[in-house]
Write a protein that holds these residues in place. Structure first.
Motif, PDB file in Angstrom:
ATOM      1  N   ALA A   1     -14.933   0.448  -9.170  1.00 21.83           N
ATOM      2  CA  ALA A   1     -13.707   1.200  -9.433  1.00 21.83           C
ATOM      3  C   ALA A   1     -13.381   2.064  -8.236  1.00 21.83           C
ATOM      4  O   ALA A   1     -14.171   2.222  -7.323  1.00 21.83           O
ATOM      5  CB  ALA A   1     -13.889   2.057 -10.682  1.00 21.83           C
ATOM      6  N   ALA A   2     -12.196   2.643  -8.249  1.00 25.59           N
ATOM      7  CA  ALA A   2     -11.750   3.448  -7.109  1.00 25.59           C
ATOM      8  C   ALA A   2     -12.482   4.783  -7.079  1.00 25.59           C
ATOM      9  O   ALA A   2     -12.855   5.321  -8.112  1.00 25.59           O
ATOM     10  CB  ALA A   2     -10.251   3.691  -7.207  1.00 25.59           C
TER      11      ALA A   2
ATOM     12  N   TRP B   1      -1.778  -6.100   2.253  1.00 26.17           N
ATOM     13  CA  TRP B   1      -1.759  -4.658   2.497  1.00 26.17           C
ATOM     14  C   TRP B   1      -2.922  -4.213   3.363  1.00 26.17           C
ATOM     15  O   TRP B   1      -3.264  -3.031   3.387  1.00 26.17           O
ATOM     16  CB  TRP B   1      -1.806  -3.903   1.157  1.00 26.17           C
TER      17      TRP B   1
ATOM     18  N   ARG C   1      -7.199   6.158  -3.871  1.00 24.12           N
ATOM     19  CA  ARG C   1      -6.707   5.134  -4.798  1.00 24.12           C
ATOM     20  C   ARG C   1      -5.882   4.092  -4.059  1.00 24.12           C
ATOM     21  O   ARG C   1      -5.980   2.899  -4.323  1.00 24.12           O
ATOM     22  CB  ARG C   1      -5.876   5.814  -5.894  1.00 24.12           C
TER      23      ARG C   1
ATOM     24  N   HIS D   1       0.211   7.651  -8.322  1.00 26.48           N
ATOM     25  CA  HIS D   1      -0.362   6.313  -8.427  1.00 26.48           C
ATOM     26  C   HIS D   1       0.665   5.262  -8.805  1.00 26.48           C
ATOM     27  O   HIS D   1       0.624   4.132  -8.300  1.00 26.48           O
ATOM     28  CB  HIS D   1      -1.478   6.290  -9.479  1.00 26.48           C
ATOM     29  N   VAL D   2       1.583   5.621  -9.711  1.00 24.89           N
ATOM     30  CA  VAL D   2       2.511   4.601 -10.207  1.00 24.89           C
ATOM     31  C   VAL D   2       3.386   4.036  -9.083  1.00 24.89           C
ATOM     32  O   VAL D   2       3.922   2.958  -9.211  1.00 24.89           O
ATOM     33  CB  VAL D   2       3.428   5.138 -11.324  1.00 24.89           C
TER      34      VAL D   2
ATOM     35  N   ARG E   1      -7.536  -4.760  -2.073  1.00 20.07           N
ATOM     36  CA  ARG E   1      -7.478  -5.902  -2.974  1.00 20.07           C
ATOM     37  C   ARG E   1      -6.339  -6.857  -2.709  1.00 20.07           C
ATOM     38  O   ARG E   1      -6.221  -7.887  -3.359  1.00 20.07           O
ATOM     39  CB  ARG E   1      -7.359  -5.401  -4.421  1.00 20.07           C
ATOM     40  N   ASN E   2      -5.480  -6.509  -1.786  1.00 14.92           N
ATOM     41  CA  ASN E   2      -4.337  -7.368  -1.527  1.00 14.92           C
ATOM     42  C   ASN E   2      -4.272  -7.660  -0.032  1.00 14.92           C
ATOM     43  O   ASN E   2      -4.072  -6.748   0.759  1.00 14.92           O
ATOM     44  CB  ASN E   2      -3.047  -6.675  -1.983  1.00 14.92           C
TER      45      ASN E   2
ATOM     46  N   ALA F   1     -16.209  -5.428 -10.765  1.00 14.15           N
ATOM     47  CA  ALA F   1     -15.824  -4.905  -9.445  1.00 14.15           C
ATOM     48  C   ALA F   1     -15.888  -3.378  -9.463  1.00 14.15           C
ATOM     49  O   ALA F   1     -15.766  -2.758 -10.501  1.00 14.15           O
ATOM     50  CB  ALA F   1     -14.407  -5.352  -9.106  1.00 14.15           C
TER      51      ALA F   1
ATOM     52  N   LEU G   1       2.326   3.532  -5.949  1.00 21.07           N
ATOM     53  CA  LEU G   1       1.574   2.893  -4.865  1.00 21.07           C
ATOM     54  C   LEU G   1       2.001   1.457  -4.608  1.00 21.07           C
ATOM     55  O   LEU G   1       2.229   1.091  -3.458  1.00 21.07           O
ATOM     56  CB  LEU G   1       0.076   2.951  -5.177  1.00 21.07           C
ATOM     57  N   PRO G   2       2.137   0.605  -5.659  1.00 21.62           N
ATOM     58  CA  PRO G   2       2.472  -0.784  -5.338  1.00 21.62           C
ATOM     59  C   PRO G   2       3.818  -0.920  -4.619  1.00 21.62           C
ATOM     60  O   PRO G   2       3.916  -1.675  -3.647  1.00 21.62           O
ATOM     61  CB  PRO G   2       2.521  -1.468  -6.706  1.00 21.62           C
TER      62      PRO G   2
ATOM     63  N   TRP H   1      -8.145   1.835  -2.016  1.00 20.52           N
ATOM     64  CA  TRP H   1      -8.843   0.915  -2.917  1.00 20.52           C
ATOM     65  C   TRP H   1      -7.921  -0.224  -3.315  1.00 20.52           C
ATOM     66  O   TRP H   1      -8.310  -1.388  -3.319  1.00 20.52           O
ATOM     67  CB  TRP H   1      -9.311   1.697  -4.147  1.00 20.52           C
ATOM     68  N   LEU H   2      -6.669   0.133  -3.623  1.00 19.12           N
ATOM     69  CA  LEU H   2      -5.701  -0.877  -4.031  1.00 19.12           C
ATOM     70  C   LEU H   2      -5.392  -1.820  -2.877  1.00 19.12           C
ATOM     71  O   LEU H   2      -5.356  -3.044  -3.043  1.00 19.12           O
ATOM     72  CB  LEU H   2      -4.420  -0.179  -4.495  1.00 19.12           C
TER      73      LEU H   2
END
Lengths: 493, 427
Positions: free
Chosen positions: A74-75, A163, A152, A125-126, A159-160, A72, A128-129, A155-156
């Motif tokens: 990458a960001a 979101w 980023r 980044h940490v 994938r969900n 896949a 983001l979720p 991009w994340l």
């Protein structure tokens, strides 16, 4: 069944597993020697268990990784710099140990995210979720998040499925594609038809009206009333004819909606008729003609009833109600002078009520401002340009009831100027607050400059009654909230 | 700071107390922090904190550890602002307590036994008794396993959890708590896993092997016996371990994991000794209201002496003195791809059949969309169910990174990730 001489470890294991499933008492345990292993002699159970031990070791050590298809993407690299360390500290605080007693840390998170995006930074980044997770339920966070998550984050989010809102810009927007098909529209359920009509009125008012007329003849009264009400969106002189003819409708509800909407169109024939009814009622009084009196109207003739002068609502006097409606429907020109002068000279409640109604319907800022001097009214306040509202509210603070303070202040968009903020705090400090609550007031809009005054107020509150204790707590939370907001804005400087 | 609190309510209660008014006679030295807090009692509570531990003492009746007064004092001190003055001499109550602690620590370090002399005969008798119990327990387990296999795994799966629990209880009585836990876990896994026929048979096989290993333990050397004792749950006394010689080295902290099993919390830290070139695990436990020691920061390098438990790979270690952080490592020790990691795991199991999770270092691994780790050659391994894939995706952005992970049951559990030269502990 003859045993095959060719046996693979997998085959052997399947046989062993099957034997173990039903029990070695019922099925024989497969021999292990074909695999090249010397097994121990012993009972069936012992041989099965030995086999199980060997199989366990083989399985664990002999594992192979899977193969994967095309990798896949990458960001993309981020465009914005990460938020400064102090700001990240505050974010950690808000996410991990939200300050107790402030209730809504969501508002603070929103402040943080807006400050972050506004100053051109991105979230680390940490985080983001967890932030995207919050945005799933707290829709108020979505807009500021979209800007602050950068490449980023997008991009994340791609994938969900939960979101996906982080990717699109804007909320549910009116369908971009062209026209609404009238036949299809006619077949929709009623609630959806009204909603579709409203959306079409935003885009193309004339098309909306045509759509309404298309099914007008066959629609039941309730539907007619709802559709006519939709004309309030994008109301203009082009709608006059439809509304005038609706004054003759069979159903009372439809006639009421028509009369109501026509208040906003003083140029309509109804407006002229109301002007004719109003003019004879106006008298100047006093020696120098300074006073202005409005006489109460006589009983309405059938034309007047058609125009909306019907039965008054419960508790209102007939003539007062009719006067209000006449004033609400007549053009402002009838009064002859500028709004300020008229309002100053007028003392009749019904007439003033009518003028308020007219001002709100017609979005007339000049009359709204003049009328605000008689009574603090949030609806009128909304008509004024945002910049003007602060000035007006400053003048009205003292005269406003506590119950009305919330809606009034809500009409002034934040953040408030230091002057207004200090005036509001000073005013609050003088009042009594039911149950010591300040939740109904939009105090997150207070300017940071008002903090010292807040602290002084907090210090002055006695600790005597439960109400006072609650008030003290409310003010303390407010101070804490503002202190955090100050920290956030400083952290991003 | 927040990590020290036993729960969130203690922390918020502590914040309320972290203001000057209730405190008196406060002070701090380099290693000691003390104060008196006026609580709801008549006399103020005396709070002492030894900063080197950290260790806490408070005279309040709370059972939580550390209590809110101790937390509040820490908060106050951290906040600064002159509430707590530095001073050269500690207050009486604090100094006394610190001296007692110091005495206990020195006694421990010097290996000085408690005043009772150890009676070698009584000790040997106790050991023999214990061995007897364990042997009997192992034999009984063998019988139980044989019965299970005779009746069939399908029938075993139909049994209630109580049946498994009873077998586990017997193992606990036989001083085999490690095996007991395996049996209990098996009882729940057999109903949860879709591949239960394989899993049950393999687990039963492993237990069978363990019983044979135990009964034939005379043939094992000290290291192999160490591995087996860890598996069956017969711990070594820490005095014994400390007495067995230490290794002084620069230890790189590779990663750590905290787990909670009912009321027992466990923390496992993996360390790489630079000179001794070995990977070591340090285990910390906390039961009930206790607090785990603060985790070593991933990527830091510690100068420390470690006493090692008997074992082959990977040995458990114990710090004999307080480790000193001497730097940060910017790189993970050289790792490999997934094939190499699996081969390493197979090697480890060949040496130590009882190892649970195997630490592996992986280079240039990406996270694929289906949440598996993919190396440069295209091999992939799924992540464990307890991993946090979104955190990993967010932090790596799909780019290849170096990774330190545990390999357990064919899946990877990432513990540390090296991103842009920064060492991050996986959430």
């Amino acid at each position: 069944m003859p045993e095959s001489t060719e046996i693979t470890p997998d085959g052997w294991w399947s046989r062993l597993r099957a034997a173990a499933l039903v029990g070695t008492g019922r099925r024989p345990v497969p021999d292990i020697t074909p695999l090249g292993v010397a097994g121990r002699a012993g009972s069936a159970e012992q041989r099965a268990l030995d086999g199980a031990a060997l199989g366990a070791a083989l399985h664990r050590a002999g594992r192979l990784p899977a193969r994967v298809q095309a990798p896949a993407a990458a960001a993309a690299p981020d465009r914005l710099p990460v938020a400064p360390p102090r700001a990240v500290q505050v974010l950690d605080l808000l996410l991990d140990q939200p300050p107790a007693g402030l209730g809504n840390t969501e508002a603070l998170l929103r402040t943080w995210l807006e400050a972050c995006a506004g100053s051109g930074h991105r979230v680390p980044h940490v985080r983001l979720p967890v932030l995207l997770g919050r945005g799933e339920h707290a829709t108020a966070l979505r807009q500021p998040l979209r800007a602050a998550i950068d490449e980023r984050g997008r991009w994340l989010a791609a994938r969900n499925p939960a979101w996906v809102w982080a990717l699109t810009g804007g909320e549910d927007v009116v369908g971009e594609d062209g026209d609404v098909d009238p036949d299809a529209w006619a077949l929709l359920p009623d609630a959806e038809r009204a909603a579709a009509l409203q959306r079409l009125r935003y885009r193309d008012a004339d098309r909306g009206r045509e759509l309404l007329l298309g099914t007008w003849a066959t629609d039941p009264a309730k539907v007619r009333a709802a559709h006519l009400q939709a004309l309030a969106i994008g109301l203009g002189t082009a709608d006059t004819d439809v509304l005038e003819s609706a004054l003759d409708d069979r159903a009372g509800s439809v006639r009421a909606v028509a009369a109501d909407l026509l208040d906003a169109l003083p140029g309509s024939p109804r407006g002229s008729r109301m002007a004719e009814r109003l003019r004879p009622l106006l008298h100047t009084t006093g020696l120098l003609g300074r006073g202005l009196e409005v006489a109460l109207p006589d009983d309405p003739d059938p034309a007047a009833v058609r125009d909306g002068l019907g039965k008054p609502p419960a508790g209102r006097a007939r003539r007062g109600w009719w006067l209000e409606r006449i004033v609400a429907g007549a053009p402002f020109e009838v009064w002859g002078e500028d709004p300020g002068r008229v309002v100053r000279r007028l003392s009749q409640d019904d007439a003033l009520a009518g003028l308020r109604r007219a001002a709100v319907r017609r979005h007339d800022a000049a009359w709204a401002e003049a009328l605000l001097s008689t009574r603090p009214d949030p609806d009128l306040l909304h008509l004024l340009p945002a910049g003007r509202r602060e000035q007006v509210v400053l003048g009205l603070l003292g005269a406003t009831d506590r119950a009305l303070l919330g809606p009034l202040l809500a009409a002034v968009p934040g953040p408030w100027s230091p002057d207004l903020s200090e005036a509001v705090v000073a005013d609050l400090a003088r009042r009594k607050h039911p149950y010591g609550h300040l939740d109904d007031l939009p105090l997150s809009r207070l300017h940071l400059a008002a903090r010292p005054r807040l602290e002084r107020w907090q210090a002055r509150i006695p600790e005597s009654s439960p109400t006072d204790k609650a008030l003290r707590r409310s003010v303390r939370n407010l101070v804490q909230l503002h202190s955090l907001r100050e920290t956030i804005s400083e952290a991003f400087r | 700071m927040a990590k020290l609190a036993p729960d969130a309510s203690s922390l918020s209660a502590a914040r309320k107390l972290a203001v000057p008014p209730p405190w008196s006679e406060t002070g701090a030295t380099d290693t000691l922090l003390w104060g008196k807090c006026q609580g709801s009692g008549r006399t103020p509570y005396q709070v002492s904190i030894d900063l080197t531990g950290p260790a806490f003492r408070c005279s309040c009746p709370s059972r939580k550890f550390p209590c809110k007064h101790a937390l509040a004092l820490m908060l106050l001190w951290v906040q600064g602002g002159g509430t707590i003055a530095d001073s050269s001499g500690a207050a009486d109550f604090a100094a006394e307590w610190a001296a007692q602690r110091q005495a206990r620590t020195t006694a421990r370090q010097a290996g000085a036994a408690p005043t009772k002399p150890v009676d070698p005969e009584a000790r040997a008798r106790r050991l023999a008794e214990r061995a007897g119990l364990m042997d009997a327990g192992a034999r009984e387990l063998q019988t139980w396993l044989a019965d299970l296999v005779r009746g069939g795994t399908a029938a075993a799966r139909q049994q209630s959890y109580g049946w498994w629990d009873a077998a586990a209880a017997r193992l606990v009585d036989a001083q085999l708590p490690g095996l007991a836990q395996q049996v209990r876990d098996l009882g729940s896994e057999v109903v949860a896993r879709p591949d239960w026929p394989d899993h049950l048979l393999r687990s039963v096989g492993r237990l069978w092997a363990a019983t044979h290993a135990w009964l034939g333990r005379d043939r094992l050397d000290e290291a192999e016996l160490g591995d087996l004792r860890a598996f069956v749950g017969w711990p070594y006394a820490t005095d014994e371990i400390r007495a067995g010689g230490t290794v002084t080295d620069r230890w790189h902290v590779l990663g750590a994991r905290r787990t909670e099993d009912g009321r027992l919390q466990q923390q496992r830290t993996w360390l790489w000794g630079e000179q001794s070139a070995q990977l070591v695990q340090v285990l910390d436990f906390a039961a009930g209201g206790q607090v785990l020691p603060v985790a070593q920061v991933g990527g830091s390098v510690l100068q420390a002496s470690m006493a090692l438990y008997p074992g082959t790979r990977h040995r458990r270690g114990l710090f004999v003195d307080e480790p000193a952080a001497v730097g940060r490592t910017g790189v993970l020790p050289a790792g490999g791809d997934l094939q190499a990691a699996l081969a390493l795991a197979a090697d480890t199991w060949a040496a130590n059949p009882w190892a649970g999770q195997v630490p592996v270092q992986l280079t240039q691994v990406r996270l694929a969309d289906d949440l598996a780790a993919v190396d440069r050659s295209g091999d992939a391994l799924a992540l464990t169910r307890d991993s946090e894939p979104w955190w990993l995706l967010a932090v790596t952005g799909g780019h290849p990174v170096d990774l330190f992970a545990e390999l357990v049951q064919g899946r990877l559990r990432p513990l540390s990730v090296l991103v842009d030269g920064e060492y991050l502990a996986c959430a």
